[in-house]
Scaffold this motif. Structure first.
Motif, PDB file in Angstrom:
ATOM      1  N   LYS A 138      25.004 -38.941 -28.354  1.00 23.26           N
ATOM      2  CA  LYS A 138      22.659 -39.222 -29.356  1.00 23.26           C
ATOM      3  C   LYS A 138      23.352 -39.126 -30.846  1.00 23.26           C
ATOM      4  O   LYS A 138      23.887 -38.825 -31.426  1.00 23.26           O
ATOM      5  CB  LYS A 138      21.946 -38.270 -28.524  1.00 23.26           C
ATOM      6  N   HIS A 152      16.089 -45.215 -25.324  1.00 25.09           N
ATOM      7  CA  HIS A 152      15.504 -44.065 -24.953  1.00 25.09           C
ATOM      8  C   HIS A 152      15.699 -43.648 -23.576  1.00 25.09           C
ATOM      9  O   HIS A 152      15.330 -44.414 -22.921  1.00 25.09           O
ATOM     10  CB  HIS A 152      14.173 -43.788 -25.173  1.00 25.09           C
ATOM     11  N   ARG A 153      16.572 -42.358 -22.659  1.00 24.27           N
ATOM     12  CA  ARG A 153      17.248 -42.738 -21.958  1.00 24.27           C
ATOM     13  C   ARG A 153      15.520 -42.780 -20.870  1.00 24.27           C
ATOM     14  O   ARG A 153      16.312 -43.262 -19.638  1.00 24.27           O
ATOM     15  CB  ARG A 153      17.255 -40.965 -21.845  1.00 24.27           C
ATOM     16  N   LYS A 154      14.175 -42.098 -20.702  1.00 24.95           N
ATOM     17  CA  LYS A 154      13.704 -42.534 -20.424  1.00 24.95           C
ATOM     18  C   LYS A 154      13.099 -43.751 -20.504  1.00 24.95           C
ATOM     19  O   LYS A 154      12.236 -44.477 -19.644  1.00 24.95           O
ATOM     20  CB  LYS A 154      12.852 -41.345 -20.056  1.00 24.95           C
ATOM     21  N   TYR A 182       8.638 -51.202 -29.427  1.00 25.71           N
ATOM     22  CA  TYR A 182       8.977 -51.860 -28.192  1.00 25.71           C
ATOM     23  C   TYR A 182       7.904 -53.123 -27.344  1.00 25.71           C
ATOM     24  O   TYR A 182       7.623 -53.807 -28.703  1.00 25.71           O
ATOM     25  CB  TYR A 182       8.271 -50.854 -26.677  1.00 25.71           C
ATOM     26  N   LEU A 189       7.943 -40.386 -31.937  1.00 24.00           N
ATOM     27  CA  LEU A 189       8.800 -38.863 -31.592  1.00 24.00           C
ATOM     28  C   LEU A 189       8.778 -38.389 -32.241  1.00 24.00           C
ATOM     29  O   LEU A 189       9.481 -38.682 -33.461  1.00 24.00           O
ATOM     30  CB  LEU A 189      10.272 -39.605 -30.864  1.00 24.00           C
ATOM     31  N   GLN A 193      12.773 -34.008 -30.961  1.00 25.66           N
ATOM     32  CA  GLN A 193      13.026 -34.991 -30.325  1.00 25.66           C
ATOM     33  C   GLN A 193      14.288 -35.909 -29.954  1.00 25.66           C
ATOM     34  O   GLN A 193      14.905 -36.571 -28.871  1.00 25.66           O
ATOM     35  CB  GLN A 193      11.698 -35.116 -28.841  1.00 25.66           C
ATOM     36  N   ALA A 194      13.129 -36.463 -30.739  1.00 26.01           N
ATOM     37  CA  ALA A 194      14.487 -38.049 -30.733  1.00 26.01           C
ATOM     38  C   ALA A 194      15.599 -37.952 -31.057  1.00 26.01           C
ATOM     39  O   ALA A 194      16.432 -38.340 -30.229  1.00 26.01           O
ATOM     40  CB  ALA A 194      13.671 -38.760 -32.381  1.00 26.01           C
ATOM     41  N   LEU A 197      17.080 -37.502 -27.663  1.00 25.54           N
ATOM     42  CA  LEU A 197      16.494 -38.520 -26.497  1.00 25.54           C
ATOM     43  C   LEU A 197      17.098 -39.869 -26.840  1.00 25.54           C
ATOM     44  O   LEU A 197      17.267 -40.518 -26.299  1.00 25.54           O
ATOM     45  CB  LEU A 197      15.192 -38.449 -25.977  1.00 25.54           C
ATOM     46  N   LEU A 198      17.548 -40.230 -28.108  1.00 25.43           N
ATOM     47  CA  LEU A 198      17.766 -41.447 -28.748  1.00 25.43           C
ATOM     48  C   LEU A 198      19.854 -41.685 -28.634  1.00 25.43           C
ATOM     49  O   LEU A 198      20.022 -40.997 -29.183  1.00 25.43           O
ATOM     50  CB  LEU A 198      17.203 -41.328 -29.708  1.00 25.43           C
ATOM     51  N   THR A 219       7.786 -48.721 -17.529  1.00 25.90           N
ATOM     52  CA  THR A 219       9.737 -48.253 -17.424  1.00 25.90           C
ATOM     53  C   THR A 219       9.733 -48.939 -16.830  1.00 25.90           C
ATOM     54  O   THR A 219      11.099 -48.602 -16.441  1.00 25.90           O
ATOM     55  CB  THR A 219       9.664 -46.631 -17.427  1.00 25.90           C
TER      56      THR A 219
END
Ligand SMILES: Nc1ncnc2c1ncn2[C@@H]1O[C@H](COP(=O)(O)OP(=O)(O)OP(=O)(O)O)[C@@H](O)[C@H]1O
Length: 825
Positions: A138, A152-154, A182, A189, A193-194, A197-198, A219
Motif C-alpha cells: 500500500k 482503492h481496493r473496494k 473518480y 478519505l 484510512q487511505a 486502503l490505497l 462499484t
C-alpha cells in the motif's frame, strides 16, 4: 441385431430403444453414403463440407448453428484457455500424494523465505505490521503527487488530487483528508484510512493511463475487474505449481560427483562471492543429487559472475559424456561465450567446443551439424539456430540459456520442450526483487547472485545536457588511460553523424560502427576488433545491451538517454565497470526543456543509483515486472493493467501463500452420478446415417471417461464426419459433458428435487467461493449457494428434464472455466 439392441449409452442412462434399433439391423446398409473407412474410429477426419451435404435435409441445420451451439462454445473456450496457458501437451492429472508432499515442501520453503524477509526488514528497521507482515504494497499518501493514479481496493481506480484539512461531520477538529477523483465524483478519505486502503496504479516511473476511472456510484465494474485480476494471478500460480509437479515426474540418473569437478572449480582465477558459492552448490546439487532434470534460473545483476556457474554445470555434464548446448540471444554474445568457454576449457583437449553461427559457409555448417550429430563436439554454442529441426544432438544433457526473455515466442516454446528431457540452466540479468524471490522460493528453483565480485568500483554516472565538449573530454579521459569507449544511440540513424564528429575530434583513433542491421560477418569482425583493442571507440545501438564483457571498455556514452527504458539503461551501463577500474557512464539528454518532469526524475534515479547491485533495490518494482517474465512468462504481465501493479503484487503474494487451499480433488468419472433420468431417442435417420452407432456411443463414453479433451475431440470429430447431430444426440453428448465436468470439479452426484438442484461435492467452501467469484455469468453466480458439502441452486420453476440438463450444462460450463485457477488432483 442383438448388438444393436444392447446399444446402451451407459448402463444407467440413455439407450437406444430396441424398437428403434429394430429398424436398423446390423446387416442393413446405411441409407447415406458411408465414410470410406469400414470401421468408424472417428479419428478419421473427412471434409466437413462434403459430409455435411450428405445429411438428409431434416438433419441439416444451419451451418452457423453448427459452429455456435453450447458444446462448440464450451470446446472453443476450453481450447482457448488451454492454448493461453500452455503449449506443451496436456499434463496428466497429479498423483495426490506426490502433489501434497510438494505443496508441503513449498510451504515450508516459503515460510523460511518469509522468515528471512522479516528478519531483513527488522534489520532495516522497517515498520512491522502484524496483519500484513511482509507483503504490504500500500502507498503512503504523502508520497503521492497530484495526478497519480491510485487504486482503492473496494472502489477501484481514481486520480489522486491532494491532501487537505477538513472538518469531519461529528467533530470540530479538522483532520487531513486524501481527495481522489473518480469518473463520477470526488471522494475524500481520512489519511489514516487511505494509507490502509490505497495502492499505486503505476510503477514509480510510469505514467500509464488506466482505461477508465472507476465510478463511486457503481462499484460492480471494478468488482469484476478485480476478480479478473485475482483469477489471472491464481492461474499463474497454479500453472507454476503444475509445471513444477510435472517436472518432478521426469527422471534421469544423477550425474556422478567427481574429483575432476573440484579440480575444474579450483582453476577459477577468483575467489567466488558468497552468492556465487551458493549458486555453484545449488547447481551441483541439482545435477549430482536430484533425480529430476534441473530447471534452474540464475538471476544476477550484470557482471556479477553468472557465467562461471554455467561453466561448472557444463563441466559436470560434459565430463559424464553428454553434450551441452549454450544458447545466446545474439551472435555477438554467442561468440563471446564461445571464447570464454574455449579459454576456460583449454586445459581439457578432449572437450571440444563448437560455435554454430550464420557466418559460416554452408559446407562449414554442414560439417558442424554432422559433428554435433556424431558427438564429435561436446559443447555447442550458438543462437536460436541451434533450436532448429536440422540440429540433431548425439547425447544432449544440458541446455544453458542466456537471457531467455530475449528469445521469440516460438523459440521459448522450443526451449520449454527441452525442459522435460534435459537439464536446463537459465541465466538472467533482469533482477527479480528479493521480496518476490523469497515468496517464490519453493515454486521455482532460482539462485540469486546479488553481491558483486569484490573490488568492483561503483560506476560513476553523470547525467547532463548534451555538449560536444563534454563528450570529447569524457572520451579523452578514457583513451588516455588506455581504455575503450562505447558510444550508444537509440537509433541506427545518427550513428554516421557521430562517426563524422568523432573522426574529426580524434583523427588518429580507430573508430567503428556496430548495429543489428549490419551484415553479420562485418558485425562480428567489428566486435572482435573492439574486444581486442584494435578499435578504441565503438559507436553502436543497444546491440551491446546485455552480456557483453569487455574489461577494458570502461566508459559508456549514451546519447538521447530519454529514449531508453530504465531497465535498458541499467543493462547498458552494466557493460562497463566489470573490473576493478573506475568506470564512467555519461548520460546525455538533448535539452532539459524538452524533457517531461517524469523523464527527468527517472533519469535522476539512475544517476543516484550508482551503488553496485542497486538494480535490485532502486527500481524494484520497475524491474519486478520484467523479472516476472522469467518466472511466469510474459503474457500474464498484461493482466497487471486490470488492477494496477501494487494490488496485483499483493494478490500474487496472497495467492502464493494460500496455494494449498485452492485445490480440487476430482472424482473418478464412473463414480459420478447424474441422477436425472433422461433417455432421449435418437432419430432413426441419424442412427442409420452413422456407420456403427454402437461403437460410436461406446467411444463417446470412453472419451468422456478419459478426460475433457478426449470428449471435445470426440465431439468435433463426430461433427466433422456426420455434421451437426440432432437435438437428442446433443442431449446425450451434454450428459457426458456434465458428468465429465462434474467429476473434474469434484462433484460426485447431481440430482434434482422439485425446483432445487443439488450437487454433492468434496470441494471446500473457499474453493466454491473462488470458482463462483470467477464465474463470468451472474445468473449462475447468484443462484448458487454452498451448504453441507453441496452446491445448491433454487430455480424459479421446476424445469422439464431436458431443459434442466441444459441448465446444469451451462452452470457447470461456467464453473469449469475457473478450473485453471485450481490445483487439480
Ligand atoms: N568472484 C569474482 N571475482 C572477481 N571477478 C569475477 C568473479 N566472478 C566473475 N568475475 C569476472 O567478472 C566479469 C563478469 O562476469 P560474468 O561475465 O560472469 O558476469 P555475468 O553475470 O554473466 O554478466 P552479464 O549479465 O553481463 O552477462 C568476468 O570478467 C568474470 O571473469
Amino acid at each position: 441385431m442383438a448388438a444393436k439392441a444392447s446399444l446402451f449409452f451407459s448402463p444407467s442412462e440413455c439407450f437406444l430403444t430396441t424398437r428403434l434399433c429394430k429398424l436398423f439391423p446390423t446387416t442393413q446398409k446405411p441409407c447415406f453414403p458411408s465414410p470410406s473407412s469400414s470401421s468408424i474410429t472417428l479419428i478419421n477426419v473427412l471434409n466437413a463440407d462434403a459430409v455435411y451435404t450428405k445429411l438428409p435435409p431434416r438433419l441439416r441445420n444451419a451451418r452457423q448453428e453448427q459452429e455456435r451451439d453450447a458444446i462448440s462454445l464450451l470446446n472453443e473456450r476450453i481450447r482457448r484457455e488451454h492454448a493461453k496457458r500452455d503449449h506443451s501437451p496436456l499434463r496428466p492429472s497429479m498423483d495426490s500424494e506426490e502433489a501434497d508432499k510438494y505443496i508441503q515442501l513449498v510451504k515450508e520453503q516459503q515460510q523460511r523465505g518469509l522468515q528471512k524477509l522479516k528478519s531483513d526488514r527488522a534489520r532495516q528497521g522497517a515498520p512491522h505490521d502484524a496483519a500484513q507482515p511482509t507483503f504490504s504494497y500500500k502507498v503512503d499518501p504523502y508520497t503521492l503527487r497530484s495526478g497519480d493514479y491510485v487504486v482503492h481496493r473496494k472502489v477501484g481506480i481514481g486520480r489522486f488530487v491532494g491532501i487537505k484539512f477538513d472538518v469531519p461531520k461529528d467533530s470540530k477538529e479538522p483532520i487531513e483528508y486524501v481527495f481522489i477523483e473518480y469518473a463520477d465524483g470526488m471522494a475524500k478519505l481520512p489519511v489514516k484510512q487511505a494509507s490502509r486502503l490505497l495502492y499505486r496504479y503505476n510503477l514509480p516511473n510510469e505514467t500509464k493511463r488506466p482505461r477508465t476511472l472507476s465510478k463511486l456510484s457503481d462499484t460492480s465494474a471494478w468488482e469484476r475487474r478485480r476478480m479478473k485480476g485475482k483469477v489471472a494471478v491464481q492461474k499463474m500460480v497454479v500453472d507454476l505449481m503444475e509445471l513444477y509437479l510435472h517436472r518432478l515426474k521426469q527422471k534421469r540418473p544423477p550425474y556422478p560427483k567427481t574429483p575432476a569437478m573440484a579440480e575444474f572449480a579450483s582453476q577459477f582465477p577468483f575467489e567466488p562471492t558468497p552468492d556465487q558459492k551458493q549458486a555453484f552448490s545449488d547447481v551441483e546439487r541439482d545435477l549430482t543429487e536430484s533425480k529430476n532434470p534441473m530447471d534452474r534460473l540464475i538471476c544476477g545483476d550484470v557482471g556479477f559472475g553468472k557465467t562461471e556457474v554455467a561453466l561448472r554445470a557444463i563441466f559436470c555434464v560434459v565430463s559424464a559424456g553428454k553434450q551441452a548446448m549454450v544458447l545466446a540471444p545474439t551472435i555477438v554474445l554467442a561468440k563471446q561465450h564461445f571464447d570464454v568457454i574455449s579459454e576456460r576449457f583449454s586445459r581439457y583437449p578432449n572437450i571440444r567446443v563448437g560455435l554454430l553461427s550464420r557466418f559460416q559457409t554452408k559446407s562449414e555448417k554442414e560439417e558442424y551439424l554432422s559433428m554435433i550429430k556424431d558427438g564429435r563436439v561436446d559443447i555447442i554454442v550458438g543462437t536460436h539456430s541451434l533450436l532448429g529441426n536440422r540440429v540433431e544432438y548425439n547425447n544432449l544433457g544440458l541446455l544453458v540459456v542466456d537471457e531467455e526473455q530475449r528469445f521469440g515466442v516460438k523459440q521459448k516454446e522450443r526451449i520449454a520442450s527441452f525442459k522435460t528431457s534435459v537439464d536446463v540452466l537459465t541465466l538472467s540479468a533482469t533482477p527479480i526483487p528479493r521480496t518476490l524471490y523469497l515468496a517464490l522460493t519453493g515454486f521455482r528453483d532460482a539462485s540469486l547472485i546479488s553481491t558483486p565480485p569484490p573490488e568492483r568500483v561503483p560506476i560513476r554516472t553523470h547525467l547532463s545536457a548534451y555538449s560536444k565538449d563534454k563528450v570529447i573530454s569524457a572520451i579523452k579521459h578514457e583513451l588516455d588511460r588506455g581504455g575503450r569507449v562505447f558510444y550508444v544511440l537509440p537509433r541506427i540513424k545518427g550513428l554516421e553523424d557521430v562517426m563524422e564528429f568523432l573522426e574529426l575530434a580524434f583523427p588518429h583513433v580507430e573508430i567503428a560502427i556496430a548495429h543489428g542491421k549490419q551484415y553479420s560477418k562485418q558485425l562480428e569482425e567489428t566486435m572482435e576488433r573492439f574486444a581486442r583493442g584494435d578499435i578504441r571507440i565503438l559507436i553502436c545501438t543497444n546491440i551491446v545491451e546485455s552480456g557483453l564483457d569487455i574489461q577494458d571498455a570502461n566508459t559508456i556514452i549514451i546519447q538521447d538517454v530519454q529514449q531508453f527504458g530504465l531497465a535498458q539503461l541499467y543493462q547498458l551501463r552494466g557493460r562497463v565497470g566489470r573490473t576493478d577500474k573506475e568506470a564512467h557512464a555519461h548520460l546525455f539528454y538533448p535539452d532539459k526543456s524538452l524533457l517531461s518532469d517524469h523523464a527527468l526524475e527517472r533519469l535522476a534515479a539512475l544517476e543516484e543509483c550508482c551503488e553496485l547491485g542497486q538494480g535490485f533495490q532502486l527500481a524494484e518494482r520497475d524491474m519486478a515486472i520484467r523479472g516476472f517474465g522469467n518466472i511466469f512468462g510474459e503474457q500474464q504481465t498484461g493482466d497487471v493493467g486490470n488492477v494496477g501493479i501494487d494490488l496485483f503484487f499483493e494478490m500474487l503474494f496472497e495467492s502464493l501463500s494460500k496455494v494449498d487451499e485452492h485445490r480440487v480433488i476430482s472424482v473418478p468419472y464412473p463414480a459420478m452420478e447424474l441422477d436425472i433420468n433422461i433417455n432421449p431417442h435418437l432419430p432413426s435417420e441419424y442412427i442409420n446415417h452413422l456407420e456403427n452407432p454402437m461403437q460410436i456411443i461406446n467411444s463417446a463414453e470412453k472419451a468422456a471417461e478419459k478426460d475433457i479433451f478426449n470428449l471435445m475431440q470426440f465431439t468435433e470429430n463426430l461433427r466433422r464426419q456426420y455434421g451437426k447431430e440432432p437435438y437428442s444426440m446433443e442431449i446425450l453428448l451434454k450428459k457426458l459433458y456434465v458428468r465429465r465436468m462434474a467429476a473434474d470439479l469434484g462433484i460426485s452426484s447431481i440430482y434434482a428435487s422439485g425446483k432445487m438442484v443439488g450437487m454433492k461435492t468434496n470441494m471446500s467452501k473457499k474453493v466454491f467461493k473462488l470458482i463462483t467469484d470467477s464465474a463470468t455469468s451472474d445468473i449462475h453466480q447468484n443462484s448458487l449457494i454452498f451448504e453441507d458439502g453441496q452446491i445448491k441452486a433454487e430455480l424459479l420453476l421446476e424445469l422439464p428434464k431436458e431443459q434442466l440438463l441444459n441448465w446444469i450444462f451451462q452452470c457447470l460450463a461456467e464453473l469449469y472455466s475457473s478450473l485453471p485457477t485450481l490445483i487439480k488432483y
